[in-house]
Design a protein around this motif. Structure first.
Motif, short mmCIF file in Angstrom:
data_model
loop_
_atom_site.label_atom_id
_atom_site.label_comp_id
_atom_site.label_asym_id
_atom_site.label_seq_id
_atom_site.Cartn_x
_atom_site.Cartn_y
_atom_site.Cartn_z
N TYR A 66 35.85 36.31 36.49
CA TYR A 66 35.88 37.21 35.34
C TYR A 66 34.58 37.16 34.53
O TYR A 66 34.22 38.14 33.87
CB TYR A 66 37.04 36.86 34.42
CG TYR A 66 38.40 37.33 34.87
CD1 TYR A 66 38.74 37.44 36.21
CD2 TYR A 66 39.37 37.65 33.94
CE1 TYR A 66 39.99 37.85 36.61
CE2 TYR A 66 40.64 38.08 34.33
CZ TYR A 66 40.94 38.17 35.67
OH TYR A 66 42.18 38.59 36.06
N ALA A 67 33.90 36.01 34.55
CA ALA A 67 32.76 35.81 33.64
C ALA A 67 31.55 36.65 33.99
O ALA A 67 30.64 36.80 33.16
CB ALA A 67 32.36 34.33 33.62
N GLY A 68 31.52 37.22 35.18
CA GLY A 68 30.36 38.01 35.57
C GLY A 68 30.30 39.38 34.92
O GLY A 68 29.27 40.06 35.00
N HIS A 128 32.55 32.14 30.12
CA HIS A 128 33.54 31.48 30.96
C HIS A 128 34.80 31.13 30.17
O HIS A 128 35.92 31.20 30.70
CB HIS A 128 32.96 30.21 31.58
CG HIS A 128 32.03 30.44 32.72
ND1 HIS A 128 30.68 30.66 32.54
CD2 HIS A 128 32.23 30.50 34.07
CE1 HIS A 128 30.10 30.82 33.71
NE2 HIS A 128 31.02 30.74 34.66
N GLN A 129 34.63 30.73 28.91
CA GLN A 129 35.79 30.38 28.09
C GLN A 129 36.70 31.60 27.90
O GLN A 129 37.93 31.51 28.06
CB GLN A 129 35.33 29.84 26.72
CG GLN A 129 34.48 28.58 26.78
CD GLN A 129 35.29 27.32 27.06
OE1 GLN A 129 36.51 27.33 27.05
NE2 GLN A 129 34.59 26.22 27.31
N ILE A 130 36.11 32.73 27.55
CA ILE A 130 36.92 33.94 27.37
C ILE A 130 37.46 34.42 28.72
O ILE A 130 38.61 34.88 28.82
CB ILE A 130 36.10 35.05 26.68
CG1 ILE A 130 35.70 34.61 25.27
CG2 ILE A 130 36.87 36.37 26.64
CD1 ILE A 130 36.87 34.33 24.33
N ASP A 134 32.86 44.34 28.28
CA ASP A 134 33.92 44.60 29.26
C ASP A 134 34.87 43.42 29.37
O ASP A 134 36.08 43.59 29.50
CB ASP A 134 33.31 44.91 30.62
CG ASP A 134 32.50 46.20 30.63
OD1 ASP A 134 32.76 47.07 29.76
OD2 ASP A 134 31.63 46.35 31.50
N LEU A 135 34.31 42.21 29.33
CA LEU A 135 35.14 41.01 29.40
C LEU A 135 36.05 40.92 28.19
O LEU A 135 37.25 40.62 28.31
CB LEU A 135 34.25 39.77 29.50
CG LEU A 135 34.95 38.41 29.46
CD1 LEU A 135 36.04 38.30 30.51
CD2 LEU A 135 33.92 37.29 29.61
#
Length: 265
Positions: free
Chosen positions: A87-89, A43-45, A94-95
């Motif tokens: 985005y965190a999923g 989540h932070q990234i 990939d993230l």
């Protein structure tokens, strides 16, 4: 007119430092909970990637950014979490690739921005230098959450001067988001930098002042630590009140961190 090049260079270095924190983590560690309630390392990234995308739209696509702002106004207390969750999923690789691509595009846009241009944001409009400073502040703060989670000590460096300066400049904004009237007079802020140097802001003869380590001030204005755990001193009632509400970022203040009850830094 401020040359944005130095702070854009520092933003790149700050991003690369945080990148190194996560690049070698196995997927299980991307799922570790961080000090931000409900947020994992991913989540932070994800938040950094999402906010870099928002900043890129602000610099290059005013209409697209306006759509984001409308969404924020419709969900002022959840839109940040929703952006991170979106985005965190993705798989960690990939993230990370998405964040790298997005921050490179933002860096290019900031370097190529016309001199004197100002861009919309969730708070007041910003210049390229101010936008880069805000992105550096967030990158450092979320990097701190990641470092705390994975047990890495990051020595403070000269790039913190940008975070400290932003924390001082957003004093009146912090009062405003709490529904308070800012003091009429500026404060004196004297911070001891990582190398023992003095970082001073405001008039020397200001009757109210804040003093202490620059790192502690940066942790305070990014709300990464509770005031009770920091070695900051306020002289004057308004300066004292400010240390309770200070924040260097746009948007609602949130709940902040609970005191640890340890000896002050």
């Amino acid at each position: 007119m401020s040359d944005p090049t130095p702070v854009i260079d520092d933003l790149r270095e700050e991003s690369e430092e945080v990148d190194r924190l996560v690049a070698g983590l196995d997927p299980a560690r991307w799922a570790l909970p961080t000090p931000a309630a409900g947020w994992t390392v991913a989540h932070q990234i994800a938040h950094l990637a999402w906010t870099d995308h928002s900043a890129l739209l602000a610099v290059t696509d005013a209409d697209g950014f306006r759509t984001l702002v409308e969404g924020a106004l419709n969900a002022p207390h959840t839109f940040v979490d929703e952006g991170a969750e979106e985005y965190a999923g993705a798989a960690p690789a990939d993230l990370l690739a998405r964040w790298r691509e997005g921050r490179a595009a933002l860096e290019k846009a900031l370097r190529e921005a016309p001199a004197g241009a100002r861009f919309p944001w969730y708070g007041p409009p910003m210049s390229a230098a101010s936008m880069a400073t805000a992105r550096l502040m967030e990158t450092w703060a979320h990097g701190q959450d990641i470092a705390d989670t994975i047990g890495v000590m990051r020595p403070p460096g000269a790039r913190l001067r940008h975070v400290a300066r932003l924390g001082v400049r957003t004093r009146d904004f912090a009062y405003g988001v709490h529904g308070l009237t800012p003091p009429a007079e500026p404060f004196r802020v004297e911070l001891v930098g990582p190398g023992g140097e003095l970082w001073a802001h405001g008039p020397e003869d200001a009757p109210q002042r804040v003093t202490g380590p620059a790192l502690d001030f940066c942790l305070l204005v990014t709300r990464r630590a509770h005031r009770a755990d920091l070695a900051l001193t306020a002289d004057g009632p308004d300066a004292d009140r400010w240390l309770d509400i200070a924040q260097a970022f746009a948007g609602p203040p949130g709940g902040g961190r609970e005191p640890k009850g340890d000896t002050a830094r």
